[in-house]
Design a protein around this motif. Sequence first.
Motif, PDB file in Angstrom:
ATOM      1  N   ALA A 235      -2.359  -5.117  -4.919  1.00 49.77           N
ATOM      2  CA  ALA A 235      -2.209  -4.493  -3.709  1.00 49.77           C
ATOM      3  C   ALA A 235      -2.522  -3.297  -3.460  1.00 49.77           C
ATOM      4  O   ALA A 235      -3.138  -2.740  -2.327  1.00 49.77           O
ATOM      5  N   ASP A 236      -2.344  -2.337  -4.470  1.00 54.06           N
ATOM      6  CA  ASP A 236      -2.687  -0.858  -4.115  1.00 54.06           C
ATOM      7  C   ASP A 236      -3.966  -0.700  -4.140  1.00 54.06           C
ATOM      8  O   ASP A 236      -4.431   0.304  -3.532  1.00 54.06           O
ATOM      9  N   LYS A 237      -4.770  -1.717  -4.827  1.00 48.92           N
ATOM     10  CA  LYS A 237      -6.416  -1.295  -4.798  1.00 48.92           C
ATOM     11  C   LYS A 237      -7.031  -1.621  -3.457  1.00 48.92           C
ATOM     12  O   LYS A 237      -7.932  -0.859  -3.277  1.00 48.92           O
ATOM     13  N   LYS A 238      -6.259  -2.293  -2.490  1.00 47.29           N
ATOM     14  CA  LYS A 238      -6.587  -2.550  -1.142  1.00 47.29           C
ATOM     15  C   LYS A 238      -5.548  -1.794  -0.392  1.00 47.29           C
ATOM     16  O   LYS A 238      -5.865  -1.935   1.039  1.00 47.29           O
ATOM     17  N   ASN A 239      -4.835  -0.754  -0.931  1.00 47.41           N
ATOM     18  CA  ASN A 239      -3.958  -0.091  -0.187  1.00 47.41           C
ATOM     19  C   ASN A 239      -3.297  -1.022   1.004  1.00 47.41           C
ATOM     20  O   ASN A 239      -2.787  -0.884   2.118  1.00 47.41           O
ATOM     21  N   ILE A 240      -2.743  -2.184   0.434  1.00 42.97           N
ATOM     22  CA  ILE A 240      -1.742  -3.076   1.101  1.00 42.97           C
ATOM     23  C   ILE A 240      -0.405  -2.761   0.520  1.00 42.97           C
ATOM     24  O   ILE A 240      -0.007  -2.841  -0.713  1.00 42.97           O
ATOM     25  N   SER A 241       0.585  -2.812   1.767  1.00 44.09           N
ATOM     26  CA  SER A 241       1.933  -2.710   1.229  1.00 44.09           C
ATOM     27  C   SER A 241       2.773  -4.052   1.341  1.00 44.09           C
ATOM     28  O   SER A 241       2.356  -4.602   2.179  1.00 44.09           O
TER      29      SER A 241
END
Length: 455
Positions: free
Chosen positions: A316-322
């Motif tokens: 998720a962090d790779k796509k800046n998704i929280s």
Amino acid sequence: MKFSSLKTKVLIWFIGTITIVLFSFSFLLYYFIEESINLKIQNNMYYSAKDMHDEIVENKLHEITFKYEKANGIAAAIIQNDKIIKKSEDFTIKNLSEYINKDQIFFSNESSNETVDAIYVLNFETPYKGSIVLHKKGLPNKAEDIEEILFVLNPIFLIVLIFIGIKLIDKILIPIKNITQTAKQINIDNLTQNISTDQKEDELKELAFTFNDMVKRLREGIEKMERFNNDVSHELRTPLTVISTQIELALKKDREKEYYKNSLEKIDDESKKMKHMVQDMLILTKYTKDNIEETFCLCDLNSILMNCIEKFVFFADKKNISIEVKKFEKTLLKANSSLITILFSNLLDNAIKYSLENKKIFLSLFEENGRIIFIIKDEGIGIPKELLPKITDKFYRVDESRNKSIKGFGLGLSIVKNIIELHNGNMNIGSKESVGTTVLITFEANLEHINVRNS
């Protein structure tokens, strides 16, 4: 006719039942006719004896001449203190002690099988203690005649009823024979044959409907199996082609070390894809509703979900998704913990893969009205409304031209659906293009789970 055939069994049951009913009826008929005849004789002799007693009471013993009794073939005697004080000329009974003091009628056929003798005794206390004994000889043995008639007629009736029974059974079994003939024509290459359901509304029509429904489900199952095999063959063909091509090119001539390294990496990548696909297919086929419950234990869904979130935070962090948890309550479910882990993982994986960058994924896990509810909502590319019914089919992927960079075989949601069904749950999917997708899953939380949670 085979002894074990249905027709034979029904016929034996029919013959046995008819025989019991027929002979029971004959016995009752014989008994009632005999009782009726005996009662009529007893009444006639009773009134004759009563008239004599009335004359004795009126001190008219000397006037009794037994004229009426003689005219009706009845011998009579009047007893006082166990001695005969008056009798008719034809009265021949000697062993009176067997009969006196017993107000009843006696029958015997000592003289002939075709006739019976009737002895009637009337005891009285006034004007003195005594008895009147009447003896009628040579009564036609009508009961014996009836017995002989029934003895002759019963076998005839039985034979006629058996013949009728055979015809009726043959007629009743016609639909069953039709079902048998149709069933013999059905095989793996011919599953379109159906049994006629034109007969009356009865159990056989219900059997025909049930059989047709079974064949239909069998046909659908085989069609699904064939589609599954075709899909597997199709999905395996691509990685196998890549592997085969890389090996063929590598073996054609000597190449640089870097080239071999790249080829091996591609082969390794395709091998891993096939491995994952085989693992996914095993999940789909390993468990059934017949064997799943023996793997159940009381699962802490909160812990399982948190572990899954920790594994996917990196992606998720790779796509800046929280990943945000909106509602999170302590929930327990009797389930297969490994399958529940796969369920949460697949849904999180899909939500991350199909979400745009800098978006959010919302999770909720709670209990309400006796149900455990899990909701996962993303802000991804969404799914066209007309394609929603298909997205849980095996190997189905929404228009790959829209998301070529997203890897997968189209088994994720199919596995999720299968896991939910194995746990008697329900899943609803709502989606809107360019807005996102929401998946809502519910499980029944029984009393056992609630009690454990409260404790």
